[in-house]
Motif scaffolding. Structure first.
Motif, PDB file in Angstrom:
ATOM      1  N   PRO A  67      -3.999   8.851  -3.703  1.00  9.59           N
ATOM      2  CA  PRO A  67      -2.782   8.704  -2.883  1.00  9.59           C
ATOM      3  C   PRO A  67      -1.598   9.233  -3.862  1.00  9.59           C
ATOM      4  O   PRO A  67      -1.476   9.581  -4.914  1.00  9.59           O
ATOM      5  CB  PRO A  67      -2.672   6.934  -3.521  1.00  9.59           C
ATOM      6  CG  PRO A  67      -3.500   6.877  -4.811  1.00  9.59           C
ATOM      7  CD  PRO A  67      -4.494   7.896  -4.651  1.00  9.59           C
ATOM      8  N   ALA A  68      -0.469   9.055  -3.099  1.00  7.49           N
ATOM      9  CA  ALA A  68       0.807   9.874  -3.843  1.00  7.49           C
ATOM     10  C   ALA A  68       1.515   8.868  -4.748  1.00  7.49           C
ATOM     11  O   ALA A  68       1.203   7.539  -4.880  1.00  7.49           O
ATOM     12  CB  ALA A  68       2.033   9.673  -2.685  1.00  7.49           C
ATOM     13  N   VAL A 126       5.765   3.325 -16.255  1.00  8.27           N
ATOM     14  CA  VAL A 126       5.425   2.672 -15.064  1.00  8.27           C
ATOM     15  C   VAL A 126       4.994   3.376 -13.917  1.00  8.27           C
ATOM     16  O   VAL A 126       5.489   4.511 -13.848  1.00  8.27           O
ATOM     17  CB  VAL A 126       6.682   1.755 -14.435  1.00  8.27           C
ATOM     18  CG1 VAL A 126       6.307   1.016 -13.318  1.00  8.27           C
ATOM     19  CG2 VAL A 126       7.307   0.729 -15.712  1.00  8.27           C
ATOM     20  N   ASP A 127       3.901   3.199 -13.532  1.00  9.94           N
ATOM     21  CA  ASP A 127       3.185   4.070 -12.631  1.00  9.94           C
ATOM     22  C   ASP A 127       2.789   3.404 -11.270  1.00  9.94           C
ATOM     23  O   ASP A 127       2.276   2.197 -11.326  1.00  9.94           O
ATOM     24  CB  ASP A 127       1.929   4.533 -12.976  1.00  9.94           C
ATOM     25  CG  ASP A 127       2.130   5.590 -14.184  1.00  9.94           C
ATOM     26  OD1 ASP A 127       2.386   6.842 -14.155  1.00  9.94           O
ATOM     27  OD2 ASP A 127       1.771   5.137 -15.432  1.00  9.94           O
ATOM     28  N   CYS A 128       3.332   3.914 -10.079  1.00  8.64           N
ATOM     29  CA  CYS A 128       3.042   3.168  -8.668  1.00  8.64           C
ATOM     30  C   CYS A 128       2.509   4.392  -7.906  1.00  8.64           C
ATOM     31  O   CYS A 128       2.400   5.616  -8.122  1.00  8.64           O
ATOM     32  CB  CYS A 128       4.350   2.950  -8.104  1.00  8.64           C
ATOM     33  SG  CYS A 128       5.187   1.543  -9.212  1.00  8.64           S
ATOM     34  N   TRP A 129       1.523   3.642  -6.993  1.00  6.41           N
ATOM     35  CA  TRP A 129       0.763   4.525  -6.098  1.00  6.41           C
ATOM     36  C   TRP A 129       0.846   4.018  -4.632  1.00  6.41           C
ATOM     37  O   TRP A 129       0.844   2.778  -4.520  1.00  6.41           O
ATOM     38  CB  TRP A 129      -0.677   4.599  -6.452  1.00  6.41           C
ATOM     39  CG  TRP A 129      -0.970   5.248  -7.796  1.00  6.41           C
ATOM     40  CD1 TRP A 129      -1.147   6.581  -8.049  1.00  6.41           C
ATOM     41  CD2 TRP A 129      -1.017   4.501  -9.044  1.00  6.41           C
ATOM     42  NE1 TRP A 129      -1.384   6.750  -9.262  1.00  6.41           N
ATOM     43  CE2 TRP A 129      -1.328   5.521 -10.068  1.00  6.41           C
ATOM     44  CE3 TRP A 129      -1.397   3.166  -9.285  1.00  6.41           C
ATOM     45  CZ2 TRP A 129      -1.779   5.125 -11.396  1.00  6.41           C
ATOM     46  CZ3 TRP A 129      -1.467   2.820 -10.552  1.00  6.41           C
ATOM     47  CH2 TRP A 129      -1.661   3.733 -11.706  1.00  6.41           C
ATOM     48  N   ASP A 130       0.924   4.876  -3.592  1.00  3.40           N
ATOM     49  CA  ASP A 130       0.791   4.430  -2.280  1.00  3.40           C
ATOM     50  C   ASP A 130      -0.333   3.556  -2.178  1.00  3.40           C
ATOM     51  O   ASP A 130      -1.405   3.986  -2.253  1.00  3.40           O
ATOM     52  CB  ASP A 130       0.785   5.767  -1.512  1.00  3.40           C
ATOM     53  CG  ASP A 130       0.819   5.335   0.211  1.00  3.40           C
ATOM     54  OD1 ASP A 130       1.174   4.312   0.430  1.00  3.40           O
ATOM     55  OD2 ASP A 130       0.793   6.435   0.896  1.00  3.40           O
ATOM     56  N   ALA A 185      -3.491   5.530   2.946  1.00  2.00           N
ATOM     57  CA  ALA A 185      -3.895   5.966   1.468  1.00  2.00           C
ATOM     58  C   ALA A 185      -5.090   5.391   0.790  1.00  2.00           C
ATOM     59  O   ALA A 185      -6.055   6.007   0.252  1.00  2.00           O
ATOM     60  CB  ALA A 185      -2.714   5.505   0.394  1.00  2.00           C
ATOM     61  N   ARG A 186      -5.477   4.112   1.388  1.00  2.43           N
ATOM     62  CA  ARG A 186      -6.770   3.210   0.944  1.00  2.43           C
ATOM     63  C   ARG A 186      -7.859   3.927   1.671  1.00  2.43           C
ATOM     64  O   ARG A 186      -9.042   3.808   0.947  1.00  2.43           O
ATOM     65  CB  ARG A 186      -6.590   1.766   1.216  1.00  2.43           C
ATOM     66  CG  ARG A 186      -5.557   0.947   0.285  1.00  2.43           C
ATOM     67  CD  ARG A 186      -5.649  -0.486   0.376  1.00  2.43           C
ATOM     68  NE  ARG A 186      -5.462  -1.058   1.652  1.00  2.43           N
ATOM     69  CZ  ARG A 186      -4.295  -1.579   2.316  1.00  2.43           C
ATOM     70  NH1 ARG A 186      -3.324  -1.301   1.435  1.00  2.43           N
ATOM     71  NH2 ARG A 186      -4.516  -2.088   3.375  1.00  2.43           N
TER      72      ARG A 186
END
Length: 436
Positions: free
Chosen positions: A184-185, A168-172, A177-178
């Protein structure tokens, strides 16, 4: 005897003061200002709404408890507090507030009658910074919001069975960030045998996440000190739509454009070359942030989602002669195109970094060909109708000192008539009446 009567109360008073100081030294600091240091300050902290909107604005923190030794105070509606501490001592002060991470500071008021201990300021850019000396005191970093977590389960969309060891990968996905050129983190976890996962220590704010490196990214918002739930139904076989094939993508795009027009050539044979260049530049300035360019945001890779950000980095008009005639009998080659881009970009000190791409436009009527994997395509029809009006590629053989990208993305646009042999062209008038 009379003198003794006067001394006895004084001695008793002194003894009483000494006993009080030993038992409760802060009472002495509070009741006798000659022994105390007055510590004052203001407390600021991250604001979840401002952070999500991409603004570096710290908020006043009311109701925070500041404790130094045995003395403590609570910040008022303006985030201010006052303490009285015994002089000549060193203290470790802690600051606690709901939804914020605890902060500490070591202070050394010594014999000062007043001392300032601030946490952050309205213009602070980040939270949690180390303390630094200021006039008659210290200023420490603003309070950081407590991190939260993201948890849930990942199942196969066809069988509804848990996906063991799904990543599972999540990004700020905050506005900051956008709109950043940087990646992004990134926060990640691996699901257990029952498909359950938990991403811990995720700073408060919005995220986009994917499971098993598949499918469209899903949004979720983490609140300070709280857990957010996000479940995944992952297609693993016979999936529709866009799939990630583990290639490199550009998360943001800054274009640098070369107009290659030797003496005696024109970009627009029936108009103004300056207007032609202006239209191209204006398009690249305006396309970022539009619904049209936003179509790309369905893509992502392990470094994060694609952002709706495109901009113009610079333009250059090059009048160097072509190495070939630019005719159907003697067209330019892709090697000529890449060599020109390499030469101009290096001479102009244009960057070679992730998110930068080069565009080259030749003069009207100049023909070119490119060969890939043994197949030849040209800007004019071939017997196989294997032609182009433009193409994009990247060169990994070009390296430059100080570059942070290991490849050079570029696109070539052939400014030629007759693109109607390509089915998608020639179906509508050209915008602004320009040939491109």
């Amino acid at each position: 005897m009379v003198l003794g009567l006067f001394l006895t109360p004084l001695v008793a008073c002194a003894a009483l003061i000494g006993a009080t100081a030993i038992a409760q030294p802060q009472l002495l600091a509070r009741d006798f200002s000659v022994f105390s240091t007055r510590v004052t300050g203001t407390v600021y902290g991250e604001d979840a709404a401002q952070r999500e909107a991409g603004r570096d604005v710290m908020a006043i923190v009311a109701g925070a408890t500041v404790a130094c030794g045995d003395s403590h105070a609570v910040t008022d509606a303006q985030g201010q507090y006052t303490l009285s501490l015994l002089r000549g001592r060193d203290y470790v002060c802690s600051l606690a507030a709901p939804k914020y991470a605890t902060a500490t500071a070591s202070i050394h008021p010594q014999l000062n009658s007043s001392y300032t201990l601030d946490f952050g300021s309205p213009s602070a850019k980040t939270a949690g910074a180390a303390c630094a000396p200021v006039a008659s005191g210290q200023r420490c970093g603003a309070l950081a919001l407590q991190p939260g977590s993201i948890s849930g389960v990942a199942v196969d969309s066809a069988t509804h069975q848990p996906i063991n060891s799904a990543s599972v990968d999540c990004w700020d996905d905050s506005l900051a960030a956008r709109t950043s050129q940087n990646n992004p983190a990134h926060y990640s976890a691996v699901a257990g045998a029952q498909g359950q996962y938990i991403v811990t220590n995720a700073p408060a704010g919005p995220y986009v996440c994917v499971a098993a490196q598949s499918g469209t990214s899903q949004p979720v918002v983490v609140r300070p000190g709280a857990g957010a739930t996000l479940d995944f139904s992952v297609c693993q076989r016979h999936c529709r739509g866009v799939a990630y094939h583990h290639g490199d993508v550009m998360h943001t795009f800054t274009a640098y454009v070369i107009f290659w027009t030797p003496a005696g050539t024109r970009l627009d044979p029936s108009g103004s070359d300056a207007r032609f260049r202006s239209l191209v530049a204006q398009y690249l300035k305006d396309v970022g942030g539009t619904r049209f360019y936003g179509l790309l945001t369905q893509y992502w890779d392990i470094a994060g989602p694609i952002r709706n950000i495109a901009s113009l980095g610079g333009t250059y008009v090059d009048t160097q002669p072509y190495p070939h005639a630019g005719t159907k009998a003697d067209p330019l080659s892709d090697k000529d195109i890449t060599a020109e881009i390499e030469r101009v970009s290096e001479a102009q000190h244009w960057p070679l970094t992730p998110g930068v791409g080069y565009a080259l436009i030749t003069a009207h009527g100049v023909q070119s060909c490119a060969t890939y994997l043994g197949h030849r395509s040209c800007s004019f029809p071939l017997p196989t109708d294997n032609g182009f009006c433009a193409y994009h590629s990247s060169s990994s053989s070009y390296h430059r000192s100080g570059a942070t990208a290991d490849y050079m993305p570029y696109m070539y646009i052939a400014d030629v008539s007759g693109c109607d042999f390509v089915p998608t062209f020639g179906e509508a008038p050209a915008p602004y009446g320009a040939p491109l």
